[in-house]
Design a protein around this motif. Structure first.
Motif, PDB file in Angstrom:
ATOM      1  N   LYS A   1      65.871   7.136   5.339  1.00 19.08           N
ATOM      2  CA  LYS A   1      64.651   7.220   6.028  1.00 19.08           C
ATOM      3  C   LYS A   1      63.795   5.907   5.695  1.00 19.08           C
ATOM      4  CE  LYS A   1      64.480  11.801   4.272  1.00 19.08           C
ATOM      5  NZ  LYS A   1      64.073  12.780   3.037  1.00 19.08           N
ATOM      6  N   VAL A   2      63.939   4.945   4.686  1.00 17.12           N
ATOM      7  CA  VAL A   2      63.050   3.986   4.593  1.00 17.12           C
ATOM      8  C   VAL A   2      63.561   2.852   5.561  1.00 17.12           C
ATOM      9  CG1 VAL A   2      62.919   2.023   2.842  1.00 17.12           C
ATOM     10  CG2 VAL A   2      62.741   4.319   1.854  1.00 17.12           C
ATOM     11  N   ILE A   3      64.678   2.783   5.860  1.00 20.66           N
ATOM     12  CA  ILE A   3      65.127   1.951   6.961  1.00 20.66           C
ATOM     13  C   ILE A   3      64.426   2.373   8.171  1.00 20.66           C
ATOM     14  CG2 ILE A   3      67.148   1.038   8.274  1.00 20.66           C
ATOM     15  CD1 ILE A   3      68.542   0.825   5.657  1.00 20.66           C
ATOM     16  N   GLY A   4      64.550   3.503   8.455  1.00 18.00           N
ATOM     17  CA  GLY A   4      63.703   4.084   9.690  1.00 18.00           C
ATOM     18  C   GLY A   4      62.425   3.648   9.919  1.00 18.00           C
ATOM     19  N   VAL A   5      61.597   3.834   8.574  1.00 12.91           N
ATOM     20  CA  VAL A   5      60.183   3.345   8.646  1.00 12.91           C
ATOM     21  C   VAL A   5      59.976   1.848   8.694  1.00 12.91           C
ATOM     22  CG1 VAL A   5      58.025   3.404   7.188  1.00 12.91           C
ATOM     23  CG2 VAL A   5      59.443   5.207   7.430  1.00 12.91           C
ATOM     24  N   ILE A   6      60.988   1.124   7.971  1.00 12.99           N
ATOM     25  CA  ILE A   6      60.929  -0.437   8.053  1.00 12.99           C
ATOM     26  C   ILE A   6      61.339  -0.950   9.509  1.00 12.99           C
ATOM     27  CG2 ILE A   6      62.215  -2.446   7.569  1.00 12.99           C
ATOM     28  CD1 ILE A   6      62.321  -1.327   4.624  1.00 12.99           C
ATOM     29  N   PHE A   7      62.062  -0.195  10.299  1.00 13.63           N
ATOM     30  CA  PHE A   7      62.236  -0.375  11.521  1.00 13.63           C
ATOM     31  C   PHE A   7      61.064  -0.515  12.242  1.00 13.63           C
ATOM     32  CE2 PHE A   7      63.382   0.805  15.981  1.00 13.63           C
ATOM     33  CZ  PHE A   7      63.947  -0.449  16.408  1.00 13.63           C
ATOM     34  N   ILE A   8      60.149   0.587  12.114  1.00 12.82           N
ATOM     35  CA  ILE A   8      59.078   0.719  12.753  1.00 12.82           C
ATOM     36  C   ILE A   8      58.187  -0.459  12.460  1.00 12.82           C
ATOM     37  CG2 ILE A   8      56.930   2.038  13.171  1.00 12.82           C
ATOM     38  CD1 ILE A   8      58.628   4.697  12.624  1.00 12.82           C
ATOM     39  N   PHE A   9      57.952  -0.864  11.403  1.00 13.20           N
ATOM     40  CA  PHE A   9      57.187  -2.088  10.930  1.00 13.20           C
ATOM     41  C   PHE A   9      57.779  -3.208  11.624  1.00 13.20           C
ATOM     42  CE2 PHE A   9      56.139  -0.207   6.643  1.00 13.20           C
ATOM     43  CZ  PHE A   9      54.738   0.207   7.024  1.00 13.20           C
ATOM     44  N   MET A  10      59.213  -3.424  11.851  1.00 15.92           N
ATOM     45  CA  MET A  10      59.725  -4.562  12.375  1.00 15.92           C
ATOM     46  C   MET A  10      59.100  -4.584  14.104  1.00 15.92           C
ATOM     47  SD  MET A  10      63.256  -5.047  10.609  1.00 15.92           S
ATOM     48  CE  MET A  10      63.287  -5.604   8.982  1.00 15.92           C
ATOM     49  N   TRP A  11      59.511  -3.504  14.469  1.00 18.14           N
ATOM     50  CA  TRP A  11      58.977  -3.123  15.925  1.00 18.14           C
ATOM     51  C   TRP A  11      57.724  -3.484  16.279  1.00 18.14           C
ATOM     52  CZ3 TRP A  11      60.618   2.116  18.336  1.00 18.14           C
ATOM     53  CH2 TRP A  11      60.539   2.093  19.551  1.00 18.14           C
ATOM     54  N   PHE A  12      56.704  -3.119  15.182  1.00 19.75           N
ATOM     55  CA  PHE A  12      55.428  -3.748  15.642  1.00 19.75           C
ATOM     56  C   PHE A  12      55.283  -5.237  15.444  1.00 19.75           C
ATOM     57  CE2 PHE A  12      53.371   0.041  12.780  1.00 19.75           C
ATOM     58  CZ  PHE A  12      53.228   0.844  14.041  1.00 19.75           C
ATOM     59  N   ARG A  13      56.159  -5.824  14.406  1.00 16.92           N
ATOM     60  CA  ARG A  13      55.926  -7.151  14.368  1.00 16.92           C
ATOM     61  C   ARG A  13      56.573  -7.979  15.627  1.00 16.92           C
ATOM     62  NH1 ARG A  13      58.065 -11.227   9.617  1.00 16.92           N
ATOM     63  NH2 ARG A  13      57.330 -13.175  10.732  1.00 16.92           N
ATOM     64  N   TRP A  14      57.680  -7.472  16.187  1.00 13.35           N
ATOM     65  CA  TRP A  14      58.018  -8.300  17.367  1.00 13.35           C
ATOM     66  C   TRP A  14      57.588  -7.579  18.714  1.00 13.35           C
ATOM     67  CZ3 TRP A  14      59.635 -12.629  16.050  1.00 13.35           C
ATOM     68  CH2 TRP A  14      60.111 -12.678  14.308  1.00 13.35           C
ATOM     69  N   THR A  15      56.411  -6.689  18.708  1.00 10.58           N
ATOM     70  CA  THR A  15      55.882  -6.398  19.787  1.00 10.58           C
ATOM     71  C   THR A  15      54.185  -6.782  20.122  1.00 10.58           C
ATOM     72  OG1 THR A  15      57.191  -4.667  19.800  1.00 10.58           O
ATOM     73  CG2 THR A  15      55.100  -4.300  21.368  1.00 10.58           C
TER      74      THR A  15
END
Ligand code: SF4
Ligand code: SF4
Lengths: 350, 161
Positions: free
Chosen positions: A298-312
């Motif tokens: 779950k945490v990696i899922g949420v972290i992925f969203i943060f990374m998605w934000f960052r690279w968008t």
């Protein structure tokens, strides 16, 4: 009180030594373990960020050192350790040297509250969520002091921006958390997770919980100083912002702490909205340590969203940053708390 | 009310952006189809430079080991930093009886060349061109000084002289 491996360790130690000595040994052991977790987490997350960034930008990312480039960050860390620690002559030496430790200490203190699974949680006090918010706001001091003590105009601007940003977004994070505690009815982290056994809070709280989640994600990104809220570092404007004058390991501390903070914020999101270490629909609740797996996923899922934000998203201007917080997030948040209170009061939770 | 439409529009555009980058991410994660990274030196056998690439100045030779340079030295004069030295000589052509110029050595200093291309533009015979070789490093500076006309090569017969 749940039985976790920390009480097991305590009992084992008590068999061999007196109460006081056992207590101190226990503290040292756990502190060492968490330092290890801190380092490994930081290195892994940096690696993950670089790989994910690579795929977002049609690149491959580090893939040479070790399988999938996993050891690349270890090599980088070794390089940083071996580097000379430089500093500016006119820096406020004491503050300059201590500032990185503020950031690390607070990140470590917040980490101690995170329940990695049913059995692994170092510190479970009854005001857990409150403690978490208060501790994580101290971390700003480290960045602020670094900006001030470096005696460098870029660092200073970076530090000042931190102040503005943190004061603003701390509010949104806090209020999103308050919204969820209204629903949970407790501040103790282990209890918040117990409550979610029959449905995660984002499901139970439906509309206001989803709004709170969105606000938490936006404000959480700002809290961890990540793009699009990275005005504090803003490579293109400020060199490296508050850590312009830091080199070697002192720089690495900031770098790792930033990623560990991201992990902490993602964990809080998982605890408050997605049932912490609970498995979906309780499918593996009987297997010991299965919680660790679900929590990580779950945490990696949420972290992925943060990374998605960052690279968008591109970086904000400072006025846009403040407009977003004070004109949009805060009023929405206030209405949302009232809405959540009404829903809990009228028993409309699912 | 522009306040609420702002929130809705903002969220919508943010999600549009995330959809685009998300597509890139997942396509590359699973298929590596669009990845633009070239993994040098693993791909050394298949790596080909694009047409416009300026690796070094070369002299074109045909299959009979003949080139088109008649040692007019225009390239030498065109070069802004003296990277080219043309050494020519004269001899009597037995058929026509005329005294003609021919190329002995076309010396090119890769270590000084700025890849400006002026020499190639100046050449009236199109005798020199861009080569695509990208392995131009050497441990010794003298290795970078090259003679462009191959040993034993002659000018294409009938071109001049
Ligand atoms: S490319 Fe430019 S610098 Fe290089 S040899 Fe030709 S004229 Fe000289
Ligand atoms: S390469 Fe071209 S310009 Fe240079 S000497 Fe030969 S013919 Fe003349």
């Amino acid at each position: 009180m749940i039985l976790n491996i920390f009480t097991d360790i305590h009992n084992k130690l008590l068999e061999h030594m007196s109460g006081g000595a056992a207590h101190i040994t226990e503290l040292i052991l756990i502190a060492a373990a968490y330092l290890g977790i801190f380092a490994i987490l930081g290195l892994l997350l940096v690696w993950l960020e670089r790989r994910v960034a690579g795929f977002f930008q049609l690149r491959l990312g580090p893939n040479r050192v070790g399988p999938f480039g996993l050891f690349q960050t270890i090599a980088d860390a070794l390089k940083l350790v071996s580097k000379e620690l430089t500093g500016t002559v006119k820096a406020d030496s004491m503050l300059y040297r201590t500032a990185p430790y503020f950031v690390i200490t607070t990140a470590l203190m917040a980490l101690s509250l995170i329940p990695f699974s049913h059995e692994i949680q170092a510190f479970d006090i009854n005001i857990g969520v409150f403690f978490l918010i208060s501790v994580s706001s101290v971390g700003v001091l480290g960045i602020f002091l670094a900006g001030w003590a470096s005696n460098n105009k870029y660092s200073l601007i970076g530090g000042m921006r931190t102040g503005i940003q943190m004061i603003s977004y701390e509010l949104s994070v806090g209020m999103a958390i308050v919204t969820m505690t209204v629903l949970a009815g407790t501040l103790q982290i282990s209890e918040i997770i117990e409550i979610q056994k029959d449905g995660w809070l984002i499901w139970k709280g439906h509309i206001p919980a989803i709004i709170a989640f969105m606000i938490f994600m936006i404000a959480g990104t700002a809290e961890s100083n990540r793009t699009p809220f990275d005005l504090v570092e803003a490579e293109s404007e400020l060199g490296a912002g508050f850590h312009t004058e830091y080199s070697g390991m002192n720089f690495a501390y900031y770098f790792l702490a930033e990623f560990v903070n991201m992990f902490i914020i993602a964990s809080v999101a998982v605890i408050l909205f997605f049932g912490g270490w609970l498995s979906p629909f309780g499918i593996t609740d009987t297997i010991p340590f299965a919680g660790l797996f679900w929590f990580t996923v779950k945490v990696i899922g949420v972290i992925f969203i943060f990374m998605w934000f960052r690279w968008t998203f591109p970086r904000f201007r400072i006025d846009q940053l403040l407009t977003l917080e004070w004109k949009y997030l805060l009023p929405v948040n206030m209405v949302n708390i009232v809405l959540m209170a009404l829903i809990v009061w009228l028993g409309l939770t699912l | 009310m522009s306040y609420f439409s702002d929130i809705i529009n903002g969220t919508k555009t943010l999600l549009t952006g995330m959809r685009i980058t998300g597509k890139y991410f997942f396509v590359n994660l699973f298929t590596r189809k669009d990845v633009i990274t070239r993994q040098y030196p693993d791909n050394i056998d298949t790596l080909k430079m694009f047409d416009r690439y300026r690796g070094e100045v070369i002299m074109l030779h045909n299959e009979n080991n003949e080139h088109k340079c008649d040692a007019c030295t225009l390239c030498e004069k065109a070069c802004p930093n003296g990277s080219i030295e043309v050494i020519g000589d004269k001899k009597i052509n037995p058929e026509t009886g005329k005294n003609v110029r021919f190329l002995v050595k076309h010396i090119y200093h890769l270590e000084m060349c700025t890849m400006c291309g002026l020499c190639i533009e100046a050449c009236p015979q199109n005798a020199i061109a861009w080569g695509q070789n990208y392995h131009n490093t050497a441990y010794d500076r003298s290795k970078l000084t090259k003679v462009l006309n191959k040993p034993g090569s002659k000018i294409v017969p009938g071109l001049k002289g």
